[in-house]
Design an enzyme around this catalytic site. Structure first.
Site, short mmCIF file in Angstrom:
data_model
loop_
_atom_site.label_atom_id
_atom_site.label_comp_id
_atom_site.label_asym_id
_atom_site.label_seq_id
_atom_site.Cartn_x
_atom_site.Cartn_y
_atom_site.Cartn_z
N SER A 84 0.42 -1.34 0.04
CA SER A 84 -0.01 -0.07 -0.04
C SER A 84 1.12 1.16 0.15
CB SER A 84 -1.03 0.14 1.10
OG SER A 84 -2.06 0.83 0.92
N GLU A 175 -1.56 14.69 12.96
CA GLU A 175 -2.03 15.32 11.89
C GLU A 175 -0.88 16.09 11.17
OE1 GLU A 175 -0.11 21.04 13.65
OE2 GLU A 175 0.20 18.87 14.72
N HIS A 236 -7.30 -6.50 -0.51
CA HIS A 236 -6.15 -5.20 0.53
C HIS A 236 -5.14 -5.51 0.83
CE1 HIS A 236 -3.96 -0.67 -0.63
NE2 HIS A 236 -3.98 -0.75 1.29
#
Length: 255
Positions: A84, A175, A236
């Site tokens: 991924s 963040e 996946h």
């Protein structure tokens, strides 16, 4: 940058790169079995696991992190396996520093932009949790279930919570991930005339739509010496769903 990593086994070096919200520890079982034949180095990419947090995480930066990682280990070359997001890091490294990549394995990702925004909403939901009000992962689970409906996905994400003397803390930099999500889902900043001529294997889960037949032309353009391998009844997270089939494909391909 000093990336956190685990290093087991002897022989040809194989560096394994996790996906978004993952960590080196997710590959422990596969690493232990592959270490019977290879030297396996599982890495925490920046802003994940025990590796340093930074304000940015472009694919070019993460690929350079890996080049420096090889330098720090005294390795001229290694085979790179990436799943991924880690697969996009691996592709970027192979295209920008091909002399450092012996063989390339990309698991269930293509060098294309993905429109899915689910992960962005996941980050926002995780950020909304006040960790000072909870003491166990099990207490966080119901707080995020309205947005993250899959119990398996919640369990995977909550694996990033670490218990410390001061309470729970996230092992991923939410963040930066939130700010960089469009870049993470996008195309690595590579020249379209770039090529990696080394032996390459793209593995997909047959039930996943991340690698589509329409992507094959671009993949062959960037990686002319490519093979494609599909694993039946896998999605996946192909390495977690069908680990034996995944390892068999690696063992057949790696030197």
């Amino acid at each position: 940058m000093e990336l956190s990593y685990q290093d087991i086994g002897e022989g040809h070096p194989v560096v394994i790169l996790h996906g978004l919200f993952g960590a080196a520890k997710n590959w422990n079982s596969i690493a232990k079995q592959m270490a019977r034949k290879y030297r396996i180095l599982t890495v925490d990419l920046r802003n994940h696991g025990a590796s340093p947090w930074t304000d940015t995480m472009s694919y070019v930066e993460m690929a350079q992190d890996l080049v420096e990682f090889l330098d720090q280990r005294g390795l001229d070359k290694a085979s790179i396996v990436g799943h991924s997001m880690g697969g996009k890091v691996a592709m970027t490294m192979a295209l920008k520093s091909p002399e450092r990549v012996e063989r390339l394995v990309v698991a269930d990702i293509a060098p294309v932009k993905y429109p899915r925004m689910a992960f962005k909403s996941y980050v926002e939901k995780l950020q909304s949790v006040d960790l000072s009000t909870v003491s166990r992962r099990s207490e966080v689970d119901p707080l995020i279930s309205d947005v993250i409906e899959s119990s398996a996905v919640r369990a995977f994400l909550l694996g990033n919570l670490q218990s410390t003397k001061d309470g729970l803390r996230w092992m991923v930099n939410l963040e930066t991930l939130g700010r960089e999500m469009d870049s993470i889902g996008g195309v690595p900043a590579i020249r379209m005339d770039a090529k990696y001529d080394g032996e390459t294997l793209f593995i997909d889960g047959a039930s996943s739509d991340y690698i589509q037949s329409s992507h094959h032309q671009l993949i062959r353009h960037l990686f002319p010496n490519v093979q494609f391998h599909s694993i039946a009844d896998a999605g996946h997270w192909v390495h977690a769903e069908k680990p034996h089939d995944f390892m068999a494909a690696l063992n057949d391909f790696l030197p």
